[in-house]
Write a protein that holds these residues in place. Sequence first.
Motif, mmCIF file in Angstrom:
data_model
loop_
_atom_site.group_PDB
_atom_site.id
_atom_site.type_symbol
_atom_site.label_atom_id
_atom_site.label_comp_id
_atom_site.label_asym_id
_atom_site.label_seq_id
_atom_site.Cartn_x
_atom_site.Cartn_y
_atom_site.Cartn_z
ATOM 1 N N SER A 112 3.381 -2.754 -0.925
ATOM 2 C CA SER A 112 3.242 -2.949 -2.378
ATOM 3 C C SER A 112 2.202 -4.008 -2.659
ATOM 4 C CB SER A 112 4.545 -3.441 -2.987
ATOM 5 O OG SER A 112 5.414 -2.394 -3.170
ATOM 6 N N ALA A 113 2.434 -5.154 -2.037
ATOM 7 C CA ALA A 113 1.538 -6.285 -2.267
ATOM 8 C C ALA A 113 0.132 -5.961 -1.763
ATOM 9 C CB ALA A 113 2.079 -7.524 -1.577
ATOM 10 N N TYR A 114 0.072 -5.235 -0.640
ATOM 11 C CA TYR A 114 -1.237 -4.856 -0.113
ATOM 12 C C TYR A 114 -1.965 -3.965 -1.112
ATOM 13 C CZ TYR A 114 -4.783 -2.704 2.835
ATOM 14 O OH TYR A 114 -5.971 -2.254 3.330
ATOM 15 N N ASP A 126 -1.702 -3.724 -4.312
ATOM 16 C CA ASP A 126 -2.203 -4.335 -5.551
ATOM 17 C C ASP A 126 -2.910 -5.662 -5.289
ATOM 18 O OD1 ASP A 126 -0.166 -6.281 -5.397
ATOM 19 O OD2 ASP A 126 1.187 -5.056 -6.596
ATOM 20 N N ARG A 127 -3.339 -5.840 -4.050
ATOM 21 C CA ARG A 127 -4.221 -6.958 -3.705
ATOM 22 C C ARG A 127 -3.589 -8.313 -3.892
ATOM 23 N NH1 ARG A 127 -9.655 -4.468 -6.601
ATOM 24 N NH2 ARG A 127 -9.097 -2.330 -6.152
ATOM 25 N N SER A 128 -2.281 -8.367 -3.884
ATOM 26 C CA SER A 128 -1.680 -9.691 -4.028
ATOM 27 C C SER A 128 -1.282 -10.252 -2.665
ATOM 28 C CB SER A 128 -0.466 -9.637 -4.967
ATOM 29 O OG SER A 128 0.470 -8.715 -4.500
ATOM 30 N N LEU A 129 -1.655 -9.540 -1.611
ATOM 31 C CA LEU A 129 -1.348 -10.016 -0.264
ATOM 32 C C LEU A 129 -2.575 -10.752 0.267
ATOM 33 C CD1 LEU A 129 1.124 -9.644 1.573
ATOM 34 C CD2 LEU A 129 -0.093 -7.775 2.680
ATOM 35 N N ARG A 139 -1.956 -10.301 5.119
ATOM 36 C CA ARG A 139 -2.886 -9.227 4.819
ATOM 37 C C ARG A 139 -3.566 -8.746 6.099
ATOM 38 N NH1 ARG A 139 -5.482 -7.020 0.600
ATOM 39 N NH2 ARG A 139 -7.443 -6.017 1.166
ATOM 40 N N THR A 164 -3.604 -4.980 7.627
ATOM 41 C CA THR A 164 -4.882 -4.313 7.862
ATOM 42 C C THR A 164 -4.981 -3.847 9.323
ATOM 43 O OG1 THR A 164 -5.823 -5.834 6.250
ATOM 44 C CG2 THR A 164 -7.377 -4.512 7.506
ATOM 45 N N ARG A 187 4.210 -4.611 -13.357
ATOM 46 C CA ARG A 187 3.203 -5.041 -12.398
ATOM 47 C C ARG A 187 1.821 -4.453 -12.718
ATOM 48 N NH1 ARG A 187 0.838 -8.631 -9.998
ATOM 49 N NH2 ARG A 187 -0.529 -7.966 -8.321
ATOM 50 N N ASP A 188 1.769 -3.150 -12.872
ATOM 51 C CA ASP A 188 0.461 -2.481 -12.921
ATOM 52 C C ASP A 188 -0.117 -2.344 -14.323
ATOM 53 O OD1 ASP A 188 0.477 -2.297 -10.220
ATOM 54 O OD2 ASP A 188 1.184 -0.227 -10.135
ATOM 55 N N TYR A 200 4.894 -10.989 -9.177
ATOM 56 C CA TYR A 200 6.187 -10.581 -8.629
ATOM 57 C C TYR A 200 7.294 -11.528 -9.086
ATOM 58 C CZ TYR A 200 3.866 -7.161 -5.625
ATOM 59 O OH TYR A 200 3.162 -6.088 -5.187
ATOM 60 N N LYS A 249 9.791 -6.212 -4.963
ATOM 61 C CA LYS A 249 8.798 -5.586 -4.074
ATOM 62 C C LYS A 249 9.219 -4.168 -3.726
ATOM 63 C CE LYS A 249 7.172 -9.883 -2.072
ATOM 64 N NZ LYS A 249 7.340 -10.837 -0.966
ATOM 65 N N ILE A 293 8.889 -1.798 -6.694
ATOM 66 C CA ILE A 293 7.492 -1.454 -6.984
ATOM 67 C C ILE A 293 7.004 -0.419 -5.974
ATOM 68 C CG2 ILE A 293 5.135 -2.343 -6.990
ATOM 69 C CD1 ILE A 293 6.214 -4.915 -8.214
ATOM 70 N N LEU A 294 7.343 -0.674 -4.699
ATOM 71 C CA LEU A 294 6.928 0.268 -3.662
ATOM 72 C C LEU A 294 7.515 1.653 -3.931
ATOM 73 C CD1 LEU A 294 5.486 0.695 -0.942
ATOM 74 C CD2 LEU A 294 7.625 0.110 0.196
ATOM 75 N N ARG A 314 5.953 3.278 -7.022
ATOM 76 C CA ARG A 314 4.606 3.809 -6.793
ATOM 77 C C ARG A 314 4.655 5.057 -5.920
ATOM 78 N NH1 ARG A 314 1.941 -1.653 -5.425
ATOM 79 N NH2 ARG A 314 1.549 -2.543 -7.471
ATOM 80 N N GLN A 367 -9.077 1.051 1.207
ATOM 81 C CA GLN A 367 -8.713 -0.345 1.388
ATOM 82 C C GLN A 367 -9.216 -1.118 0.184
ATOM 83 O OE1 GLN A 367 -9.341 -2.228 5.018
ATOM 84 N NE2 GLN A 367 -8.048 -0.744 6.065
ATOM 85 N N PRO A 368 -8.320 -1.623 -0.611
ATOM 86 C CA PRO A 368 -8.767 -2.332 -1.808
ATOM 87 C C PRO A 368 -9.601 -3.544 -1.443
ATOM 88 C CG PRO A 368 -6.426 -2.685 -1.424
ATOM 89 C CD PRO A 368 -6.865 -1.664 -0.434
#
Lengths: 233, 217
Positions: free
Chosen positions: A21-23, A25-28, A33, A37, B163-164, B170, B185, B188-189, B192, B214-215
């Motif tokens: 989840s955190a990964y 939405d970039r909050s990790l 992280r 990865t 969240r989104d 969080y 968490k 949310i997971l 989604r 990969q964001p």
Amino acid sequence: MEFPIVSRKTLACWRAGRKLSAYADRSLAGAARESVTAHLAECGECAARAEKLVQAREMLRTLGHVKAPRELTTSLRIIASRERARRVSGNPLFDFEPLWMRMRNWMQPLALPFAGGIVSTLVLFSMLVPGYDVSVRAASPADVPTAFYTDPSVKTIAPFAFSSDELVVELAIDEQGRVVDYHLPNGPASAPLRRAIENSLLFTTFTPAMAFGQPTSGRVRLSFRRSHIEVRG
Amino acid sequence: MTSRTSADSRFDNGAPEEPALADGLRAGSEDAYEALISRYQQPVFNLVYRLLEDPGDASDVVQEVFLKVFRNVGSFRGTSSLRTWIYRIAVNEAHNHRRWFTRHRRNQVGLETEDDSARHWQEVLSDHSRSAFDLVSDAETRAIVEQALADVNPAFRAAVVLRDLEDMSYEEIAEVLQVSLGTVKSRILRGREALRRNLEGRVALGSGLEWAAQPAE
Ligand SMILES: [Zn+2]
């Protein structure tokens, strides 16, 4: 504890899954992280899952905000005004005895037909605020034959002060006789005047328009005119 | 009449001076009430709109939310932020309304609602799996995403929306929903993933889309 569902529940996948989840939405950040990865680089299943989560999030974010309807602001201001009055007056009874009820009580000794609406209201209004008179004109919809349509009418109105010579307010009245929106056809008003109008609308009640025997929404036009004291029949 | 000249610079300068705002509300300051409305009506409306089964009721529910906020601000003690407190009221009101709605409508309508949504999908989609790029208009994509979101379990949906769409942290979401950080968490997971599953039936995700796997930071 709610476990994410993965088809191959290796410990590494489970660990990464908790952080996805955190990964996504970039909050990790930092080591957490990096460890995710690293796992995604070697685990196609988790990588695919992560990619889909990111995509779902991106798609969701395209929705943005739904714009609130314009008349909501008016409704909220009316609620705010009522609640503020309640708080300031410190009188819990204020809620149960609004101004229009007190006005009705004053009127009873005069034996005016209250339900008659506008005529008595006009008399009352001019009693309370000498120097102003008010007229009401409704704008019926063109598509309903007038025989089957009656305009909204004013049950009660609260006085308010204004400085110009004439003030016209157009109101949208819903099928329950509530003001849902107002409009000043002669141009914008100052913030204090708008507040005065909104406060007055709070205490103004209407009989809804009727079309084919059913209450319906309608519009009404109120004009307030500064005038010398005039006796109206 | 939507905008107002900001004579009330004390509340309107964009800075999150929430303690001052809460004090103003308690004191019955007109500026504070106005500032609260202008600051929160849009986000609260959006949140409620996304959480209800019938978004047509959003305005009514938002009015209930603000009424509760005005009435209860005296007991708001500032252990949470004003924002999370208001959102918590909004989530609860939407939840109560949804429960009422479910109780009252399910019996009357039976399975018709499901038929309706099925018909709706047939109208929106002539073809089962089109890629997002094939979709003719933004409005169509939007309708699909909206429906996919509406189909997500409300508990998970609330977390995802906060969240989104509301960009809450969080920690803030945990405060709004009154659950632990771990539960946030997880919701949310799961939210989604449900959204992704709902979308997958309707658009082909993961094929030919240019969203980064990969964001970026
Ligand atoms: Zn894995």
